[in-house]
Design a protein around this motif. Structure first.
Motif, PDB file in Angstrom:
ATOM      1  N   SER A 211       0.837  -1.202   0.000  1.00 34.13           N
ATOM      2  CA  SER A 211       0.000   0.000   0.000  1.00 34.13           C
ATOM      3  C   SER A 211       0.873   1.253   0.000  1.00 34.13           C
ATOM      4  O   SER A 211       0.609   2.212  -0.723  1.00 34.13           O
ATOM      5  CB  SER A 211      -0.920   0.014   1.222  1.00 34.13           C
ATOM      6  OG  SER A 211      -1.825  -1.053   1.170  1.00 34.13           O
TER       7      SER A 211
ATOM      8  N   LYS B 249       2.407   1.744  -3.380  1.00 33.86           N
ATOM      9  CA  LYS B 249       1.434   2.282  -4.333  1.00 33.86           C
ATOM     10  C   LYS B 249       1.341   3.799  -4.198  1.00 33.86           C
ATOM     11  O   LYS B 249       1.314   4.519  -5.191  1.00 33.86           O
ATOM     12  CB  LYS B 249       0.062   1.651  -4.124  1.00 33.86           C
ATOM     13  CG  LYS B 249      -0.974   2.224  -5.073  1.00 33.86           C
ATOM     14  CD  LYS B 249      -2.332   1.622  -4.884  1.00 33.86           C
ATOM     15  CE  LYS B 249      -3.303   2.334  -5.825  1.00 33.86           C
ATOM     16  NZ  LYS B 249      -4.601   1.723  -5.846  1.00 33.86           N
ATOM     17  N   GLY B 250       1.315   4.291  -2.965  1.00 34.84           N
ATOM     18  CA  GLY B 250       1.255   5.737  -2.745  1.00 34.84           C
ATOM     19  C   GLY B 250       2.474   6.449  -3.304  1.00 34.84           C
ATOM     20  O   GLY B 250       2.359   7.509  -3.930  1.00 34.84           O
TER      21      GLY B 250
ATOM     22  N   ASP C   6      -1.321  -2.704  -7.986  1.00 35.59           N
ATOM     23  CA  ASP C   6      -2.783  -2.684  -7.898  1.00 35.59           C
ATOM     24  C   ASP C   6      -3.342  -4.106  -7.922  1.00 35.59           C
ATOM     25  O   ASP C   6      -4.231  -4.447  -7.147  1.00 35.59           O
ATOM     26  CB  ASP C   6      -3.394  -1.877  -9.041  1.00 35.59           C
ATOM     27  CG  ASP C   6      -3.196  -0.383  -8.900  1.00 35.59           C
ATOM     28  OD1 ASP C   6      -2.916   0.084  -7.777  1.00 35.59           O
ATOM     29  OD2 ASP C   6      -3.309   0.326  -9.917  1.00 35.59           O
TER      30      ASP C   6
ATOM     31  N   LYS D 283      -6.422  -7.975  -0.803  1.00 30.68           N
ATOM     32  CA  LYS D 283      -7.419  -7.234  -0.027  1.00 30.68           C
ATOM     33  C   LYS D 283      -8.568  -8.126   0.442  1.00 30.68           C
ATOM     34  O   LYS D 283      -9.120  -7.916   1.516  1.00 30.68           O
ATOM     35  CB  LYS D 283      -7.965  -6.085  -0.883  1.00 30.68           C
ATOM     36  CG  LYS D 283      -8.874  -5.146  -0.157  1.00 30.68           C
ATOM     37  CD  LYS D 283      -9.269  -3.997  -1.057  1.00 30.68           C
ATOM     38  CE  LYS D 283     -10.064  -2.964  -0.295  1.00 30.68           C
ATOM     39  NZ  LYS D 283     -10.371  -1.797  -1.115  1.00 30.68           N
TER      40      LYS D 283
ATOM     41  N   ARG E 195      -7.099  -3.208   6.251  1.00 30.29           N
ATOM     42  CA  ARG E 195      -7.424  -2.429   5.045  1.00 30.29           C
ATOM     43  C   ARG E 195      -7.378  -0.935   5.330  1.00 30.29           C
ATOM     44  O   ARG E 195      -6.855  -0.159   4.535  1.00 30.29           O
ATOM     45  CB  ARG E 195      -8.810  -2.815   4.523  1.00 30.29           C
ATOM     46  CG  ARG E 195      -8.796  -4.110   3.767  1.00 30.29           C
ATOM     47  CD  ARG E 195     -10.130  -4.323   3.078  1.00 30.29           C
ATOM     48  NE  ARG E 195     -10.560  -5.655   3.420  1.00 30.29           N
ATOM     49  CZ  ARG E 195     -11.793  -6.031   3.596  1.00 30.29           C
ATOM     50  NH1 ARG E 195     -12.782  -5.185   3.463  1.00 30.29           N
ATOM     51  NH2 ARG E 195     -12.087  -7.273   3.903  1.00 30.29           N
ATOM     52  N   GLN E 196      -7.925  -0.536   6.469  1.00 25.28           N
ATOM     53  CA  GLN E 196      -7.900   0.886   6.839  1.00 25.28           C
ATOM     54  C   GLN E 196      -6.474   1.361   7.071  1.00 25.28           C
ATOM     55  O   GLN E 196      -6.112   2.466   6.671  1.00 25.28           O
ATOM     56  CB  GLN E 196      -8.750   1.112   8.087  1.00 25.28           C
ATOM     57  CG  GLN E 196     -10.223   0.925   7.846  1.00 25.28           C
ATOM     58  CD  GLN E 196     -11.037   0.872   9.124  1.00 25.28           C
ATOM     59  OE1 GLN E 196     -10.504   0.934  10.225  1.00 25.28           O
ATOM     60  NE2 GLN E 196     -12.352   0.741   8.974  1.00 25.28           N
ATOM     61  N   ARG E 197      -5.668   0.537   7.694  1.00 28.80           N
ATOM     62  CA  ARG E 197      -4.265   0.908   7.920  1.00 28.80           C
ATOM     63  C   ARG E 197      -3.523   1.013   6.580  1.00 28.80           C
ATOM     64  O   ARG E 197      -2.670   1.876   6.392  1.00 28.80           O
ATOM     65  CB  ARG E 197      -3.605  -0.136   8.837  1.00 28.80           C
ATOM     66  CG  ARG E 197      -2.153   0.115   9.117  1.00 28.80           C
ATOM     67  CD  ARG E 197      -1.965   1.455   9.828  1.00 28.80           C
ATOM     68  NE  ARG E 197      -0.578   1.816   9.816  1.00 28.80           N
ATOM     69  CZ  ARG E 197       0.120   2.145  10.873  1.00 28.80           C
ATOM     70  NH1 ARG E 197      -0.457   2.192  12.047  1.00 28.80           N
ATOM     71  NH2 ARG E 197       1.382   2.437  10.761  1.00 28.80           N
TER      72      ARG E 197
ATOM     73  N   GLU F 182      -4.875   1.983   3.746  1.00 33.42           N
ATOM     74  CA  GLU F 182      -5.282   3.269   3.174  1.00 33.42           C
ATOM     75  C   GLU F 182      -4.523   4.416   3.834  1.00 33.42           C
ATOM     76  O   GLU F 182      -4.118   5.374   3.164  1.00 33.42           O
ATOM     77  CB  GLU F 182      -6.787   3.462   3.330  1.00 33.42           C
ATOM     78  CG  GLU F 182      -7.606   2.516   2.475  1.00 33.42           C
ATOM     79  CD  GLU F 182      -9.098   2.537   2.805  1.00 33.42           C
ATOM     80  OE1 GLU F 182      -9.534   3.439   3.547  1.00 33.42           O
ATOM     81  OE2 GLU F 182      -9.807   1.645   2.324  1.00 33.42           O
TER      82      GLU F 182
ATOM     83  N   LEU G  23      -0.978   4.427   2.464  1.00 35.23           N
ATOM     84  CA  LEU G  23      -0.980   4.984   1.114  1.00 35.23           C
ATOM     85  C   LEU G  23      -0.995   6.511   1.176  1.00 35.23           C
ATOM     86  O   LEU G  23      -0.211   7.180   0.499  1.00 35.23           O
ATOM     87  CB  LEU G  23      -2.193   4.451   0.350  1.00 35.23           C
ATOM     88  CG  LEU G  23      -2.273   4.857  -1.103  1.00 35.23           C
ATOM     89  CD1 LEU G  23      -2.601   3.632  -1.951  1.00 35.23           C
ATOM     90  CD2 LEU G  23      -3.323   5.916  -1.326  1.00 35.23           C
ATOM     91  N   ALA G  24      -1.870   7.074   1.999  1.00 36.28           N
ATOM     92  CA  ALA G  24      -1.973   8.537   2.127  1.00 36.28           C
ATOM     93  C   ALA G  24      -0.693   9.134   2.710  1.00 36.28           C
ATOM     94  O   ALA G  24      -0.204  10.170   2.236  1.00 36.28           O
ATOM     95  CB  ALA G  24      -3.175   8.904   3.002  1.00 36.28           C
TER      96      ALA G  24
END
Length: 116
Positions: free
Chosen positions: A34, A37-38, A51, A58, A66-68, A70, A73-74
């Motif tokens: 993740s 990807k970011g 991806d 996923k 999954r939230q971690r 995301e 990635l941010a």
């Protein structure tokens, strides 16, 4: 009866082959992918491979992972745009290489080498 036994044996081999071809992506690998990807998105690098890896991985993740992912990635995107740009660019060509090739290349990198 003989046909059923052959069919079952063939299906068993196919399932075993699929398991060997795609090792389980650990939660840590999912989070690292993740992050990669970011970094790749911010750097303008093609993310098709990572991806695909994230899409297959996923499905078996808990919501918290999954939230971690995301969040990672941010955070990676912020770092890639900010003062850590050189560090994350080096990370993209280093540690992220295993994730950028997609599930097949990840599986090949994770499988133990065969001694000859």
């Amino acid at each position: 009866m003989k046909t059923a036994a052959i069919l079952i044996a063939g299906l068993s081999l196919a399932v075993a082959g699929a398991a060997v071809a795609s090792p389980r992506v650990s939660d840590l690998d999912y989070l690292r992918a993740s992050r990669c990807k970011g970094i790749a998105e911010t750097a303008g690098v093609d993310t098709a491979g990572v991806d695909a890896l994230l899409k297959t991985a996923k499905m078996s993740r808990l919501d918290v992972i999954r939230q971690r992912g995301e969040a990672e990635l941010a955070r990676a995107k912020r770092e890639a745009r900010g003062s850590l740009k050189e560090k994350v660019t080096a990370e993209l060509s280093g540690g992220c290489a295993a994730y950028m090739g997609g599930p097949e290349e990840f599986a090949a990198a994770k499988s133990p080498s065969k001694a000859q």
